[in-house]
Write a protein that holds these residues in place. Structure first.
Motif, PDB file in Angstrom:
ATOM      1  N   LYS A   1       3.529  -5.632  -2.179  1.00 19.41           N
ATOM      2  CA  LYS A   1       4.972  -5.677  -2.478  1.00 19.41           C
ATOM      3  C   LYS A   1       5.491  -4.404  -3.142  1.00 19.41           C
ATOM      4  O   LYS A   1       6.541  -4.410  -3.770  1.00 19.41           O
ATOM      5  CB  LYS A   1       5.293  -6.894  -3.350  1.00 19.41           C
ATOM      6  N   ASP A   2       4.745  -3.311  -2.983  1.00 17.49           N
ATOM      7  CA  ASP A   2       5.196  -2.017  -3.500  1.00 17.49           C
ATOM      8  C   ASP A   2       5.814  -1.229  -2.342  1.00 17.49           C
ATOM      9  O   ASP A   2       5.247  -0.265  -1.822  1.00 17.49           O
ATOM     10  CB  ASP A   2       4.014  -1.256  -4.108  1.00 17.49           C
ATOM     11  N   ILE A   3       7.005  -1.692  -1.934  1.00 16.30           N
ATOM     12  CA  ILE A   3       7.670  -1.098  -0.768  1.00 16.30           C
ATOM     13  C   ILE A   3       8.055   0.349  -1.043  1.00 16.30           C
ATOM     14  O   ILE A   3       8.018   1.202  -0.146  1.00 16.30           O
ATOM     15  CB  ILE A   3       8.915  -1.925  -0.391  1.00 16.30           C
ATOM     16  N   ARG A   4       8.408   0.612  -2.281  1.00 18.47           N
ATOM     17  CA  ARG A   4       8.817   1.968  -2.654  1.00 18.47           C
ATOM     18  C   ARG A   4       7.696   2.972  -2.378  1.00 18.47           C
ATOM     19  O   ARG A   4       7.911   4.047  -1.806  1.00 18.47           O
ATOM     20  CB  ARG A   4       9.196   1.984  -4.132  1.00 18.47           C
ATOM     21  N   LYS A   5       6.453   2.645  -2.789  1.00 19.58           N
ATOM     22  CA  LYS A   5       5.322   3.532  -2.562  1.00 19.58           C
ATOM     23  C   LYS A   5       5.009   3.659  -1.072  1.00 19.58           C
ATOM     24  O   LYS A   5       4.634   4.745  -0.593  1.00 19.58           O
ATOM     25  CB  LYS A   5       4.090   2.983  -3.310  1.00 19.58           C
ATOM     26  N   ALA A   6       5.205   2.580  -0.354  1.00 18.48           N
ATOM     27  CA  ALA A   6       4.968   2.620   1.095  1.00 18.48           C
ATOM     28  C   ALA A   6       5.880   3.643   1.758  1.00 18.48           C
ATOM     29  O   ALA A   6       5.445   4.428   2.608  1.00 18.48           O
ATOM     30  CB  ALA A   6       5.190   1.237   1.698  1.00 18.48           C
ATOM     31  N   PHE A   7       7.170   3.664   1.335  1.00 13.13           N
ATOM     32  CA  PHE A   7       8.110   4.617   1.923  1.00 13.13           C
ATOM     33  C   PHE A   7       7.857   6.040   1.426  1.00 13.13           C
ATOM     34  O   PHE A   7       8.138   7.002   2.137  1.00 13.13           O
ATOM     35  CB  PHE A   7       9.554   4.186   1.634  1.00 13.13           C
ATOM     36  N   GLN A   8       7.310   6.173   0.219  1.00 13.60           N
ATOM     37  CA  GLN A   8       6.918   7.500  -0.254  1.00 13.60           C
ATOM     38  C   GLN A   8       5.833   8.095   0.644  1.00 13.60           C
ATOM     39  O   GLN A   8       5.851   9.286   0.972  1.00 13.60           O
ATOM     40  CB  GLN A   8       6.404   7.413  -1.697  1.00 13.60           C
ATOM     41  N   LEU A   9       4.880   7.261   1.027  1.00 14.56           N
ATOM     42  CA  LEU A   9       3.817   7.717   1.935  1.00 14.56           C
ATOM     43  C   LEU A   9       4.387   8.073   3.304  1.00 14.56           C
ATOM     44  O   LEU A   9       3.921   9.014   3.957  1.00 14.56           O
ATOM     45  CB  LEU A   9       2.740   6.636   2.064  1.00 14.56           C
ATOM     46  N   HIS A  10       5.405   7.332   3.727  1.00 10.93           N
ATOM     47  CA  HIS A  10       6.084   7.644   4.988  1.00 10.93           C
ATOM     48  C   HIS A  10       6.724   9.025   4.919  1.00 10.93           C
ATOM     49  O   HIS A  10       6.629   9.830   5.850  1.00 10.93           O
ATOM     50  CB  HIS A  10       7.118   6.557   5.301  1.00 10.93           C
TER      51      HIS A  10
END
Length: 845
Positions: A679-688
């Motif tokens: 549920k760490d969507i923010r970090k997922a988009f940072q990796l994107h």
């Protein structure tokens, strides 16, 4: 200067090389006094045209030749009688000797006539007599021809006997020195250098001077050896006038021996001589510099040329331009071209060809085209070489359309393609999947009279197999064999792979057995293909049977063989046994496990969740100095993510960049998915964003993961925004992304949005089935959104999809629960009409 080139060290080398043949100039040869004891073989007969004794045929022929003249003598009536004379070698020798004294202008045509008309093989004596006649009349071209004919018959190592004949029979003859000199020259030009040196040594004993042409020819033949300095020393000692070529040959020799400093030193030391430094000499040194990769040194030599008052020619500039192009310095090459024009030297076809090829080597076809345009403006027409450069360049970067256009242009100009160009175009067409066009080009090639070789056939067979046209590939294979072109491993493996990838394993095995049982090949590559394919279909038993077969045939397996087998054993869940193979079988055959070997085992441990063994293998790799690949690290990251060690996974990602390894999309997708699940969507988009910064294009799977994460753990509005943004930028999305967001909107009850995205999915041309409609209707019905379900059902009908039993029952039951009896009955009637059977509730209604 001469002492420098005749150092004791070099002279010892020369003596070792030529001591056996006694050809060193400083050593005396056979004593002239000793040779004088032999009586020369000469003829003293003098014949007058009015000689009263015609019984001797030699006297008769000589008398008639002098009386009638050569042209009347060879008239038809006399020649008929002459055929009957059957003169032998000795008689012809006497005739030519007599003619030499009585009528020399007839001796030469008579000599040539006997050889050309009757195929008469003249003796050495006659050849030398005629040679002296020609030398006396300064007809050196004919003299050279006569001696060349004689040496063709005599061959190598004939110099001692020929020199002895000259000494015995022609010692005091007029023009004798010219004959000796020409003999040495012809030996040298015929590449019989030892014989030429022998003649030269005899000339020295007789105090005869060789010409500079003879010395130059010997210098040229010996330019790659230290012996050339002996020749040069003789030129200096004898004060033989040098020609413009003498120093150039020496400098070229030094250059070809890569003795560039010596070449430049010699150039400087001869600067004050009559035939000092020349443009040709500079070109020789510059050419060798560029071939050795010293383009900057070659450029400096241009300045030296100008210092000596010499002006570089087009060849000089082309040498430098070519050297810069090979070094990849295209800007400097273009600057040098401009400098060339400033100094009044116009670029030629070769200049433009060199520049075009330079751009081609760097894959810069736009630059190549600009060069060709300049070439056309200058009035130079592109030739076969220029087109070859362009077509190869375009095919190298995958621009087959431009390659074919250029080929059409060539044909329109009447320039016939060669076999190499056809093969390049065929290869490019096959790589781009245009196998039918490749076949058409292949038949065009044959129609043009060009023969396809093994490479051409192999490319086509491989291309056909990749396009699942195995039958045509096999047909070409037999055609190739019928032309006695022996197929190699590449052709065999292409057919074998084609059969396997088209799920024709039984046919592949038959073909493989035909090759191996008849011992047509003992190639491990074919075994590797079959073993790998058996592993992929899960038949590890057959794979192991083939392994045992190749061991019995004493064919050495490769690490690829073991990698496939270890992968198959791991797929069967026997990781411990697979690791035993790593420890025992691989080392038994003297092989070292590769990074792929370890990665396969590590992935198997990762699937089991055994991170201890995984890291144990990673340490073992490092201990053996086997560098992990980006796939190895991806496996480790996957293992860390399974244990929710996300911080360590991100750190390992950074370590990859530090070690010079570039993560791929799978690496990022693995971590992004794990962050979405946590549920760490923010970090997922940072990796994107990090992917984009590293110019790594996210895949549709990346966006599937992000959209699913937003739908499950984030904000649905953000998911909508992402979908619309991706659609706006025409980024490819899979059906999974659409069905995920449609499902989310159905769950939230936002039917309008669900319908919008469903429509987008249809418009994008993605494959839609009745199950997709059924899934949405089912979810709407479960949430008691009956009217919305009915609307979606109607949309399905308007799109031309015929409902099945299940979907009808789902919506009828929903109508029934909602009390809409009329709609239920209407739908039930429609089902009966369509041949579907209503369920119990619908029949009750």
């Amino acid at each position: 200067m001469l002492n420098k080139w005749n150092s004791p060290h070099l002279r010892i080398k020369r003596q070792i090389l030529f001591s056996a043949s006694s050809l060193i100039f400083s050593k005396p040869t056979v004593s002239v006094a000793k040779l004088d004891t032999h009586e020369p073989t000469i003829f003293t007969t003098s014949i007058s045209p009015n000689d009263p004794n015609p019984s001797d045929p030699v006297r008769e022929i000589v008398a008639n030749l002098i009386k009638l003249g050569f042209r009347r003598f060879i008239g038809e009536n006399y020649v008929r009688n002459f055929d009957d004379l059957r003169l032998n070698e000795s008689q012809v020798d006497r005739i030519i000797y007599c003619l030499r004294t009585e009528s020399p202008e007839i001796a030469v045509p008579f000599f040539q006539w006997l050889r050309s008309e009757y195929g008469f093989k003249h003796s050495r004596y006659s050849s030398f007599v005629v040679s002296h006649v020609l030398a006396g009349r300064k007809r050196f071209k004919e003299l050279r021809f006569v001696l060349e004919q004689m040496l063709q018959e005599e061959g190598s190592e004939s110099a001692p006997s020929l020199c002895e004949l000259l000494l015995k029979s022609f010692r005091d003859w007029e023009s004798n020195s010219e004959v000796w000199d020409m003999l040495a020259f012809v030996y040298s030009r015929s590449e019989m250098v030892h014989d030429a040196l022998f003649v030269l040594a005899k000339m020295k004993d007789l105090n005869l001077k060789a010409s500079i042409q003879t010395y130059n020819s010997l210098l040229y033949n010996l330019r790659y050896t230290d012996i050339m300095w002996d020749i040069y020393h003789e030129i200096k000692v004898n004060a033989t006038p040098q020609s413009v070529y003498t120093n150039s040959i020496l400098i070229d020799g030094l250059s070809q021996q890569s003795r560039l400093q010596d070449a430049v030193s010699f150039l400087r030391e001869t600067a004050g001589e009559e035939f000092g430094p020349s443009v040709v000499s500079f070109n020789s040194i510059m050419s060798r510099c560029c071939k050795l990769g010293f383009a900057e040194t070659a450029k400096a030599l241009v300045c030296m040329m100008l210092k000596y008052g010499l002006h570089p020619d087009a060849y000089s500039y082309n040498i430098i331009i070519h050297g810069l192009c090979v070094a990849g310095s295209m800007e400097e090459a273009l600057e040098f071209t401009n400098d060339m024009q400033k100094h009044g030297v116009e670029p030629d076809t070769l200049t433009y060809r060199i520049l075009a090829k330079g751009f081609h080597l760097l894959g810069q076809m736009t630059g190549a085209w600009k060069i060709i345009e300049k070439m056309l403006v200058k009035g130079f027409n592109p030739d076969l070489v220029t087109y070859t450069v362009l077509i190869c360049g375009h095919c190298k970067i995958g621009n087959i359309e431009e390659g074919l256009r250029l080929r059409d242009e060539m044909l329109s100009l009447g320039i016939q393609l060669n076999a190499i160009l056809y093969t390049v175009l065929l290869s490019c067409l096959c790589k781009s999947g245009q196998v039918d066009e490749a076949l058409r080009l292949f038949y065009e090639m044959e129609a043009a009279g060009l023969k396809a070789d093994l490479v051409t056939y192999s490319i086509l067979i491989h291309g056909l197999c990749k396009q699942e046209k195995v039958e045509k590939a096999i047909q070409l294979y037999y055609e190739m064999c019928s032309k006695r072109i022996c197929p190699n491993s590449f052709a065999h493996s292409a057919i074998l792979l084609g059969l396997c990838e088209n799920e024709m394993m039984s046919e592949a095995r038959k073909y493989f057995d035909t090759l191996t049982m008849s011992d047509l090949t003992r190639d491990i590559i074919l075994y590797n293909i079959m073993i790998d394919q058996y592993v992929k279909v899960g038949n590890i038993g057959e794979a192991l049977q083939l392994y045992n077969q190749l061991i019995e045939k004493r064919i050495t397996p490769s690490i690829v063989t073991f990698n496939s087998l270890i992968y198959g054993i791991c797929r069967n869940g026997k990781v411990t046994e697979a690791r035993r193979w790593l420890l025992e079988n691989i080392t038994l055959h003297g092989l070292e496990p590769s990074a792929v070997t370890y990665t396969i085992l590590m992935n198997a441990y990762c699937e089991e969740g055994n991170m201890h063994c995984l890291f144990e293998l990673l340490e073992e790799m490092r201990a053996k100095a086997i560098g992990p690949t980006h796939i190895t690290y991806t496996v480790v990251i996957k293992g860390l993510c399974k244990q929710w060690k996300l911080h360590e996974a991100v750190q390992l990602l950074e370590d990859m960049y530090a070690e010079g390894l570039i993560p791929d999309q799978i690496t990022y997708n693995t971590i992004i998915q794990c962050f979405c699940k946590s549920k760490d969507i923010r970090k997922a988009f940072q990796l994107h964003e990090e992917m984009l910064l590293h110019k790594l294009e996210p895949t549709p799977i990346t966006y599937n993961i992000l959209i699913n994460g937003l739908c499950l753990y984030g904000d649905l509005k953000d998911a909508d925004g992402l979908m619309f943004s991706l659609q706006k930028h025409n980024i490819s999305l899979t059906k999974v992304a659409y069905t995920t967001i449609i499902k989310a909107h159905c769950v939230k009850g936002d039917v309008h949005k669900a319908v919008v995205f469903f429509r987008h999915m249809v418009e994008k041309g993605l494959e839609i089935s009745i199950r997709d409609y059924s899934s949405v209707i089912n979810r709407l019905c479960k949430r008691c959104l009956i009217s919305e379900a009915k609307s979606f059902f109607c949309m399905m009908l308007s799109d031309g999809y015929r409902p099945d039993q299940e979907i009808c029952e789902v919506i009828c039951n929903a109508f029934h629960r909602g009390g809409d009896i009329s709609s239920t009955c209407e739908l039930a009637a429609g089902m009966i009409k369509a041949g579907l059977v209503p369920d119990r509730i619908m029949r009750k209604c």
